[in-house]
Design a protein around this motif. Sequence first.
Motif, mmCIF file in Angstrom:
data_model
loop_
_atom_site.group_PDB
_atom_site.id
_atom_site.type_symbol
_atom_site.label_atom_id
_atom_site.label_comp_id
_atom_site.label_asym_id
_atom_site.label_seq_id
_atom_site.Cartn_x
_atom_site.Cartn_y
_atom_site.Cartn_z
ATOM 1 N N THR A 220 0.831 -1.210 0.000
ATOM 2 C CA THR A 220 0.000 0.000 0.000
ATOM 3 C C THR A 220 0.861 1.254 0.000
ATOM 4 O OG1 THR A 220 -1.791 -1.147 1.171
ATOM 5 C CG2 THR A 220 -1.787 1.266 1.252
ATOM 6 N N ASN A 224 1.008 4.195 -2.892
ATOM 7 C CA ASN A 224 0.789 5.599 -2.536
ATOM 8 C C ASN A 224 1.936 6.491 -3.008
ATOM 9 O OD1 ASN A 224 -1.646 4.982 -1.300
ATOM 10 N ND2 ASN A 224 -0.773 4.836 0.757
ATOM 11 N N GLU A 244 -3.660 -0.641 -8.100
ATOM 12 C CA GLU A 244 -4.741 0.240 -7.652
ATOM 13 C C GLU A 244 -6.084 -0.486 -7.602
ATOM 14 O OE1 GLU A 244 -4.952 3.777 -9.945
ATOM 15 O OE2 GLU A 244 -3.255 4.736 -8.934
#
Length: 302
Positions: A220, A224, A244
């Motif tokens: 994650t 990001n 995503e």
Amino acid sequence: MTEVNSQDTPQILCIGSVLWDIVGRCDSEMRFGNDMPGRIRRLPGGVAMNIAMTLARFGMKPALLSAIGRDPEGDELVQASKQLGLNTDYIYRSDDLPTDRYMAVEGANGLIAAIADAHSLEAAGNKILRALEDGTLGTQDQPFKGLMALDGNLTLSLLDHIATNPAFAKSDLRVAPASPGKAERLRPFLTHTRGTLYVNLEEAGLLCQESFADSEAAATGLLNRGAARVLVTDGGRSATEATESGSVTLEPPTVTVARVTGAGDTFMAAHIAADARGEDRKTALNAALNAAATYVSGEPPL
């Protein structure tokens, strides 16, 4: 214009370190300063080589793009590569750079220490990519349209060149950092949201400049930061594949560790091969974990 890609074009290009691995292995646990009995072996290695060897065992047809010296060690390495079924036609052979080497010491408790001497690969720079820009395999106007496996033994400037140059715009890039010490060289692929990154938990933390509790959190964090697709491993703990659109997290099989060097490369190669077969995300990740576990146990990853 003549089409660059043809039936003779390699299925995947493995770009990066191709060298001799010199690995000392002790069956007992080792600590700093230990002088222990064991076995020392020399075998073809380097991240690009390890990935290519495993891909060949999975039935794919890889070609190597790297730098190898015109010394006796280099001649032996090219011959060994051919015997393994690898295409060496595009390797840059240098008259004044020696063949690179990697040295590692392993104990029953894992990797104790390692030194990668990939200075010749770094010095060769973009000479190793000539076939992708001079029309042999591709040009800027007619890019290579296949898979490329890259490793972090390439310099930051060369990796940035690959991430931004039109000659690589249509390639399916698969990227590994080679070691935690070279993890930050993968930043161009975060900045330009390109490729699939294969990293372990420590490398993910270095790329994101923070600590993660597990592979899912690390995946994650990388997304990001701009990653397009990531696979994060954590030794014998969970591994995560993420984009995503979502993520998949699985636990690897439990095995007795017989070797460590090359396990990450085996994982990456097995996942690429599973992707190439059209496996779904969960099946591909599971295949990669099983191959790596089998390799670590001392057996061939098939």
